[in-house]
Design a protein around this motif. Sequence first.
Motif, PDB file in Angstrom:
ATOM      1  N   PHE A 107     -20.521  14.620  -3.234  1.00 48.25           N
ATOM      2  CA  PHE A 107     -20.225  13.190  -3.214  1.00 48.25           C
ATOM      3  C   PHE A 107     -20.736  12.497  -1.959  1.00 48.25           C
ATOM      4  O   PHE A 107     -20.689  11.264  -1.863  1.00 48.25           O
ATOM      5  CB  PHE A 107     -18.718  12.960  -3.328  1.00 48.25           C
ATOM      6  CG  PHE A 107     -17.932  13.518  -2.165  1.00 48.25           C
ATOM      7  CD1 PHE A 107     -17.852  12.843  -0.947  1.00 48.25           C
ATOM      8  CD2 PHE A 107     -17.279  14.736  -2.280  1.00 48.25           C
ATOM      9  CE1 PHE A 107     -17.135  13.370   0.111  1.00 48.25           C
ATOM     10  CE2 PHE A 107     -16.557  15.267  -1.221  1.00 48.25           C
ATOM     11  CZ  PHE A 107     -16.486  14.575  -0.022  1.00 48.25           C
ATOM     12  N   ALA A 108     -21.186  13.256  -0.960  1.00 46.11           N
ATOM     13  CA  ALA A 108     -21.505  12.697   0.352  1.00 46.11           C
ATOM     14  C   ALA A 108     -22.883  12.044   0.346  1.00 46.11           C
ATOM     15  O   ALA A 108     -23.907  12.706   0.539  1.00 46.11           O
ATOM     16  CB  ALA A 108     -21.423  13.780   1.418  1.00 46.11           C
ATOM     17  N   THR A 109     -22.911  10.748   0.125  1.00 45.03           N
ATOM     18  CA  THR A 109     -24.149   9.985   0.192  1.00 45.03           C
ATOM     19  C   THR A 109     -24.575   9.806   1.644  1.00 45.03           C
ATOM     20  O   THR A 109     -23.760   9.991   2.561  1.00 45.03           O
ATOM     21  CB  THR A 109     -23.943   8.598  -0.439  1.00 45.03           C
ATOM     22  OG1 THR A 109     -22.973   7.878   0.347  1.00 45.03           O
ATOM     23  CG2 THR A 109     -23.456   8.712  -1.882  1.00 45.03           C
ATOM     24  N   PRO A 110     -25.823   9.443   1.887  1.00 46.27           N
ATOM     25  CA  PRO A 110     -26.235   9.170   3.275  1.00 46.27           C
ATOM     26  C   PRO A 110     -25.348   8.121   3.944  1.00 46.27           C
ATOM     27  O   PRO A 110     -25.051   8.225   5.136  1.00 46.27           O
ATOM     28  CB  PRO A 110     -27.671   8.681   3.121  1.00 46.27           C
ATOM     29  CG  PRO A 110     -28.156   9.363   1.876  1.00 46.27           C
ATOM     30  CD  PRO A 110     -26.969   9.388   0.959  1.00 46.27           C
ATOM     31  N   GLU A 111     -24.907   7.128   3.164  1.00 50.49           N
ATOM     32  CA  GLU A 111     -24.049   6.083   3.726  1.00 50.49           C
ATOM     33  C   GLU A 111     -22.693   6.671   4.125  1.00 50.49           C
ATOM     34  O   GLU A 111     -22.123   6.307   5.166  1.00 50.49           O
ATOM     35  CB  GLU A 111     -23.853   4.960   2.706  1.00 50.49           C
ATOM     36  CG  GLU A 111     -25.099   4.150   2.408  1.00 50.49           C
ATOM     37  CD  GLU A 111     -26.088   4.879   1.487  1.00 50.49           C
ATOM     38  OE1 GLU A 111     -27.262   4.478   1.459  1.00 50.49           O
ATOM     39  OE2 GLU A 111     -25.669   5.854   0.810  1.00 50.49           O
ATOM     40  N   PHE A 112     -22.169   7.583   3.296  1.00 46.81           N
ATOM     41  CA  PHE A 112     -20.886   8.209   3.618  1.00 46.81           C
ATOM     42  C   PHE A 112     -21.003   9.037   4.890  1.00 46.81           C
ATOM     43  O   PHE A 112     -20.134   8.960   5.772  1.00 46.81           O
ATOM     44  CB  PHE A 112     -20.433   9.095   2.458  1.00 46.81           C
ATOM     45  CG  PHE A 112     -19.174   9.867   2.754  1.00 46.81           C
ATOM     46  CD1 PHE A 112     -17.935   9.301   2.531  1.00 46.81           C
ATOM     47  CD2 PHE A 112     -19.226  11.165   3.248  1.00 46.81           C
ATOM     48  CE1 PHE A 112     -16.772  10.004   2.808  1.00 46.81           C
ATOM     49  CE2 PHE A 112     -18.073  11.873   3.531  1.00 46.81           C
ATOM     50  CZ  PHE A 112     -16.836  11.287   3.309  1.00 46.81           C
ATOM     51  N   ILE A 113     -22.052   9.819   4.983  1.00 48.89           N
ATOM     52  CA  ILE A 113     -22.236  10.662   6.171  1.00 48.89           C
ATOM     53  C   ILE A 113     -22.384   9.797   7.416  1.00 48.89           C
ATOM     54  O   ILE A 113     -21.824  10.100   8.482  1.00 48.89           O
ATOM     55  CB  ILE A 113     -23.450  11.591   5.975  1.00 48.89           C
ATOM     56  CG1 ILE A 113     -23.180  12.567   4.829  1.00 48.89           C
ATOM     57  CG2 ILE A 113     -23.761  12.344   7.270  1.00 48.89           C
ATOM     58  CD1 ILE A 113     -24.376  13.388   4.427  1.00 48.89           C
ATOM     59  N   GLU A 114     -23.099   8.692   7.296  1.00 45.66           N
ATOM     60  CA  GLU A 114     -23.252   7.781   8.423  1.00 45.66           C
ATOM     61  C   GLU A 114     -21.895   7.213   8.842  1.00 45.66           C
ATOM     62  O   GLU A 114     -21.621   7.027  10.037  1.00 45.66           O
ATOM     63  CB  GLU A 114     -24.207   6.645   8.065  1.00 45.66           C
ATOM     64  CG  GLU A 114     -24.486   5.692   9.214  1.00 45.66           C
ATOM     65  CD  GLU A 114     -25.481   4.601   8.842  1.00 45.66           C
ATOM     66  OE1 GLU A 114     -25.740   3.728   9.708  1.00 45.66           O
ATOM     67  OE2 GLU A 114     -25.980   4.616   7.700  1.00 45.66           O
ATOM     68  N   SER A 115     -21.027   6.953   7.848  1.00 43.06           N
ATOM     69  CA  SER A 115     -19.710   6.395   8.161  1.00 43.06           C
ATOM     70  C   SER A 115     -18.849   7.376   8.939  1.00 43.06           C
ATOM     71  O   SER A 115     -17.885   6.971   9.603  1.00 43.06           O
ATOM     72  CB  SER A 115     -18.981   5.994   6.870  1.00 43.06           C
ATOM     73  OG  SER A 115     -18.509   7.137   6.162  1.00 43.06           O
ATOM     74  N   LYS A 116     -19.178   8.659   8.865  1.00 43.77           N
ATOM     75  CA  LYS A 116     -18.404   9.675   9.564  1.00 43.77           C
ATOM     76  C   LYS A 116     -18.811   9.827  11.037  1.00 43.77           C
ATOM     77  O   LYS A 116     -18.131  10.535  11.790  1.00 43.77           O
ATOM     78  CB  LYS A 116     -18.561  11.033   8.862  1.00 43.77           C
ATOM     79  CG  LYS A 116     -17.783  11.142   7.550  1.00 43.77           C
ATOM     80  CD  LYS A 116     -16.286  11.177   7.825  1.00 43.77           C
ATOM     81  CE  LYS A 116     -15.462  11.318   6.582  1.00 43.77           C
ATOM     82  NZ  LYS A 116     -14.021  11.387   6.891  1.00 43.77           N
ATOM     83  N   GLU A 117     -19.883   9.187  11.427  1.00 40.05           N
ATOM     84  CA  GLU A 117     -20.384   9.358  12.786  1.00 40.05           C
ATOM     85  C   GLU A 117     -19.380   8.878  13.837  1.00 40.05           C
ATOM     86  O   GLU A 117     -19.323   9.414  14.946  1.00 40.05           O
ATOM     87  CB  GLU A 117     -21.719   8.640  12.953  1.00 40.05           C
ATOM     88  CG  GLU A 117     -22.857   9.300  12.175  1.00 40.05           C
ATOM     89  CD  GLU A 117     -24.172   8.555  12.328  1.00 40.05           C
ATOM     90  OE1 GLU A 117     -24.179   7.501  13.023  1.00 40.05           O
ATOM     91  OE2 GLU A 117     -25.185   9.011  11.759  1.00 40.05           O
ATOM     92  N   GLY A 118     -18.596   7.880  13.505  1.00 40.48           N
ATOM     93  CA  GLY A 118     -17.633   7.361  14.464  1.00 40.48           C
ATOM     94  C   GLY A 118     -16.222   7.864  14.227  1.00 40.48           C
ATOM     95  O   GLY A 118     -15.264   7.303  14.784  1.00 40.48           O
ATOM     96  N   TRP A 119     -16.088   8.952  13.439  1.00 35.15           N
ATOM     97  CA  TRP A 119     -14.752   9.411  13.059  1.00 35.15           C
ATOM     98  C   TRP A 119     -13.894   9.748  14.265  1.00 35.15           C
ATOM     99  O   TRP A 119     -12.711   9.375  14.313  1.00 35.15           O
ATOM    100  CB  TRP A 119     -14.850  10.634  12.148  1.00 35.15           C
ATOM    101  CG  TRP A 119     -13.488  11.187  11.825  1.00 35.15           C
ATOM    102  CD1 TRP A 119     -12.656  10.791  10.820  1.00 35.15           C
ATOM    103  CD2 TRP A 119     -12.768  12.204  12.546  1.00 35.15           C
ATOM    104  NE1 TRP A 119     -11.474  11.485  10.862  1.00 35.15           N
ATOM    105  CE2 TRP A 119     -11.509  12.358  11.913  1.00 35.15           C
ATOM    106  CE3 TRP A 119     -13.062  12.996  13.668  1.00 35.15           C
ATOM    107  CZ2 TRP A 119     -10.560  13.283  12.353  1.00 35.15           C
ATOM    108  CZ3 TRP A 119     -12.114  13.906  14.119  1.00 35.15           C
ATOM    109  CH2 TRP A 119     -10.876  14.044  13.468  1.00 35.15           C
ATOM    110  N   ALA A 120     -14.421  10.480  15.231  1.00 35.23           N
ATOM    111  CA  ALA A 120     -13.606  10.947  16.348  1.00 35.23           C
ATOM    112  C   ALA A 120     -12.968   9.780  17.098  1.00 35.23           C
ATOM    113  O   ALA A 120     -11.762   9.796  17.388  1.00 35.23           O
ATOM    114  CB  ALA A 120     -14.449  11.802  17.305  1.00 35.23           C
TER     115      ALA A 120
END
Length: 286
Positions: A107-120
Amino acid sequence: MRKLLALSATAILLTACVGGPYSKPPAVDTTALATVLEAQPEDAQARYDARNPDETLAFFGIAPGMNVAEALPGGGWYSKILIPYLGPEGELVGIDYSPDMWGEFSFATPEFIESKEGWAEEWSAKANDWVEGGAPVSALTFDGVGAPDGDMDAVLFIRALHNFNRFEDDGGYMTQAVELAHDMLKPGGVVGVVQHRAPETAPDAWADGSKGYLKQSAVIAKFEAGGFELVEASEINANPLDKPGADDVVWRLPPSLNGVGDDEALKVKRMAIGESDRMTLKFRKI
């Protein structure tokens, strides 16, 4: 709600097993933990009978003032207990999947993965607002960037290991998780595991984590190979009613109830089983 902290003397004495640099290991504060648990919202308390946070944290020897890391803290079910319980002298570090591992999910689209960059930054900012005057919170991902080196008293993997193992052959993620835990812990530091448990008779391919379940023997072997010794296994979170078959996934059970839909009879049947059968394992860094 059942009476909290019905702990045996044996469980309390396990706090002395932390070892490492402590001359006197910090003691589990059952009174403080009970107070924290009683203050949680009703929807969280509704899960206590299945998740046993009082006995589980006591079994792992988690005490106020400790530095604790929690794998996959998500919405904070355990974090909201740990932050006030550890207190301002303690620390909580949340750890999420590495960016590379997120890419393994279909399910992890490029947009989803990008959204995780600021998770921490986002998760730690949110978690620091959950409790006033509790343990300070920080966060990182399992690639280990910015991880404290040899500073943690405990690392908790609570229902968190199955996807690491599921994608082990693709990127060594289970190995990465065990290694990071080892690097972060003080000598004698503790790893606490609660994990959906597959029958030992199940095929290895079924019990690879893709169904949510892992074999207890496989989890023990992985941590022992990674520089840990098993201190003790507990049946605190066991559920003998959960007997998954070849077509079953753990998310068929509450609270997810996947596949139930409007089938009320099936819902009643699965609710009667309850949450999954779970291993509870305490390891110590060698």
